[in-house]
Each structure stands twice: as C-alpha cells, then as structure tokens.
Design a protein around this motif. Structure first.
Motif, PDB file in Angstrom:
ATOM      1  N   ARG A  84       0.836  -1.193   0.000  1.00 43.43           N
ATOM      2  CA  ARG A  84       0.000   0.000   0.000  1.00 43.43           C
ATOM      3  C   ARG A  84       0.874   1.247   0.000  1.00 43.43           C
ATOM      4  N   ILE A  85       0.337   2.331  -0.467  1.00 41.35           N
ATOM      5  CA  ILE A  85       1.082   3.602  -0.533  1.00 41.35           C
ATOM      6  C   ILE A  85       1.525   4.001   0.868  1.00 41.35           C
ATOM      7  N   GLY A  86       2.766   4.410   0.992  1.00 39.33           N
ATOM      8  CA  GLY A  86       3.305   4.866   2.272  1.00 39.33           C
ATOM      9  C   GLY A  86       3.980   3.791   3.086  1.00 39.33           C
ATOM     10  N   GLU A  87       3.778   2.542   2.731  1.00 37.36           N
ATOM     11  CA  GLU A  87       4.375   1.456   3.509  1.00 37.36           C
ATOM     12  C   GLU A  87       5.747   1.033   2.995  1.00 37.36           C
ATOM     13  N   GLN A  88       6.121   1.502   1.818  1.00 37.87           N
ATOM     14  CA  GLN A  88       7.402   1.091   1.241  1.00 37.87           C
ATOM     15  C   GLN A  88       8.583   1.471   2.132  1.00 37.87           C
ATOM     16  N   ASP A  89       8.527   2.634   2.771  1.00 37.75           N
ATOM     17  CA  ASP A  89       9.610   3.038   3.670  1.00 37.75           C
ATOM     18  C   ASP A  89       9.711   2.083   4.855  1.00 37.75           C
ATOM     19  N   GLU A  90       8.561   1.619   5.349  1.00 39.97           N
ATOM     20  CA  GLU A  90       8.554   0.678   6.473  1.00 39.97           C
ATOM     21  C   GLU A  90       9.198  -0.643   6.087  1.00 39.97           C
ATOM     22  N   ILE A  91       8.859  -1.151   4.906  1.00 36.03           N
ATOM     23  CA  ILE A  91       9.409  -2.443   4.487  1.00 36.03           C
ATOM     24  C   ILE A  91      10.897  -2.329   4.203  1.00 36.03           C
ATOM     25  N   ARG A  92      11.324  -1.205   3.640  1.00 38.31           N
ATOM     26  CA  ARG A  92      12.765  -0.999   3.427  1.00 38.31           C
ATOM     27  C   ARG A  92      13.502  -1.029   4.760  1.00 38.31           C
ATOM     28  N   GLN A  93      12.932  -0.362   5.764  1.00 37.08           N
ATOM     29  CA  GLN A  93      13.569  -0.342   7.080  1.00 37.08           C
ATOM     30  C   GLN A  93      13.605  -1.747   7.682  1.00 37.08           C
ATOM     31  N   LEU A  94      12.541  -2.514   7.488  1.00 30.01           N
ATOM     32  CA  LEU A  94      12.527  -3.897   7.977  1.00 30.01           C
ATOM     33  C   LEU A  94      13.657  -4.691   7.341  1.00 30.01           C
ATOM     34  N   TYR A  95      13.849  -4.545   6.027  1.00 28.52           N
ATOM     35  CA  TYR A  95      14.921  -5.259   5.343  1.00 28.52           C
ATOM     36  C   TYR A  95      16.291  -4.831   5.864  1.00 28.52           C
ATOM     37  N   VAL A  96      16.472  -3.553   6.102  1.00 27.55           N
ATOM     38  CA  VAL A  96      17.738  -3.060   6.661  1.00 27.55           C
ATOM     39  C   VAL A  96      17.952  -3.671   8.044  1.00 27.55           C
ATOM     40  N   ASP A  97      16.901  -3.673   8.862  1.00 28.94           N
ATOM     41  CA  ASP A  97      16.994  -4.242  10.210  1.00 28.94           C
ATOM     42  C   ASP A  97      17.267  -5.746  10.160  1.00 28.94           C
ATOM     43  N   MET A  98      16.665  -6.435   9.197  1.00 31.20           N
ATOM     44  CA  MET A  98      16.929  -7.868   9.045  1.00 31.20           C
ATOM     45  C   MET A  98      18.406  -8.094   8.752  1.00 31.20           C
ATOM     46  N   GLY A  99      18.959  -7.287   7.864  1.00 30.30           N
ATOM     47  CA  GLY A  99      20.376  -7.411   7.537  1.00 30.30           C
ATOM     48  C   GLY A  99      21.260  -7.226   8.749  1.00 30.30           C
ATOM     49  N   LYS A 100      20.941  -6.240   9.576  1.00 32.92           N
ATOM     50  CA  LYS A 100      21.719  -5.991  10.794  1.00 32.92           C
ATOM     51  C   LYS A 100      21.600  -7.155  11.765  1.00 32.92           C
ATOM     52  N   LYS A 101      20.390  -7.672  11.920  1.00 31.38           N
ATOM     53  CA  LYS A 101      20.136  -8.756  12.866  1.00 31.38           C
ATOM     54  C   LYS A 101      20.850 -10.051  12.452  1.00 31.38           C
ATOM     55  N   LEU A 102      20.931 -10.284  11.150  1.00 25.80           N
ATOM     56  CA  LEU A 102      21.500 -11.533  10.648  1.00 25.80           C
ATOM     57  C   LEU A 102      22.976 -11.422  10.292  1.00 25.80           C
ATOM     58  N   LYS A 103      23.546 -10.255  10.465  1.00 23.54           N
ATOM     59  CA  LYS A 103      24.911  -9.975  10.018  1.00 23.54           C
ATOM     60  C   LYS A 103      25.949 -10.971  10.539  1.00 23.54           C
TER      61      LYS A 103
END
Length: 148
Positions: A93-112
């Motif tokens: 949905r419109i406006g949620e793309q920033d949230e999902i990008r942040q989730l992906y960034v956070d996933m990368g940090k968590k799994l690093k």
C-alpha cells in the motif's frame, strides 16, 4: 510427504504395482523416529500465530513447533546454526514502502553475524538485497532469496 497418498501412476497398467509397495516400504523404513527438530515460528500478529498453530495441528506437526507472537527485531538467536525461512510483509500500500525498506535493513543488521545460519526470504520485492547491509557474511548472500 505424500507417503500415504494415492498417485494416478499407481493405476497405470504398464507399471508393476509391486514397485509402489516396495517404494513405500523403503520410505517407511527410512523415517527417522529418533529425530526431534526444533522449529520456532514467529509472527508479530497473534491471530497469525493462532492460525499457524491450527494449521500445524492439521498437518500433524504441532508437537514439534513452538510459536511466539514476536516482531522480527525482538527475536534472538543462540550461537548454534540453523535455518531461517521468512516471508516478510509485502507492504504494497502507498506509504508502507519506507517501512518495508527499514525492515529489510533491520533484518540485515540482525543476521549480520549469523555465519552458520542459512537464510531464505520469500518476497515480491525485487530490490530486497539492495536494502541489506553489504557487509553481511558471504554465506548470507549465498542463501536463497526467492522473489515471487
């Protein structure tokens, strides 16, 4: 999977039905009854957890899966190896793309630093890997990212 199912090829006249019987017998003999997998299921939505518990019960695997209502950032990993399979929200949905990008960034940090973990992510976001920290271990990028 499917060991107790009936397959159309079982009815083929030119295929010896004894082959199916022998194959099933060999498959049953190969089942490891002493193996106890530790499967943990997480979702931040308690309703999704309840649905997952119900489905696990229907599949007959509810005795080997523990479910927790938790957000990805709140999950902790011990030092052992494992497999992570996740299907993050698509947020289309419109406006949620920033949230999902942040989730992906956070996933990368968590799994690093999870060098001994295999990671599989099911996502429709073709730019998924672009949002991850590029300093992730090599085995992370050798994992499967399924874009559907």
């Amino acid at each position: 999977p499917g060991l107790s199912r009936h397959f159309v090829s079982e009815d083929w006249e030119w295929l010896d039905s004894a082959l199916w019987k022998e194959s099933r017998k060999a498959c049953y003999a190969a089942i490891k009854t002493d193996f106890r997998p530790e499967i943990l299921g997480y979702d931040m939505d308690p309703k999704a957890i309840e649905l997952s518990k119900h489905n696990a019960n229907l599949a007959g695997v509810d005795d080997c899966i523990r479910f927790y209502a938790k957000a990805f950032e709140d999950i902790s990993f011990d030092d052992t190896s494992g497999i992570i399979i996740c299907n993050p929200p698509y947020c289309e949905r419109i406006g949620e793309q920033d949230e999902i990008r942040q989730l992906y960034v956070d996933m990368g940090k968590k799994l690093k630093n999870r060098y001994d973990w295999s990671t599989y992510v099911i996502t429709s976001n073709e730019a998924f890997e672009e949002f991850l920290d590029r300093n992730l271990p090599n085995n992370f990028f050798n994992s499967s990212f399924v874009v559907m």
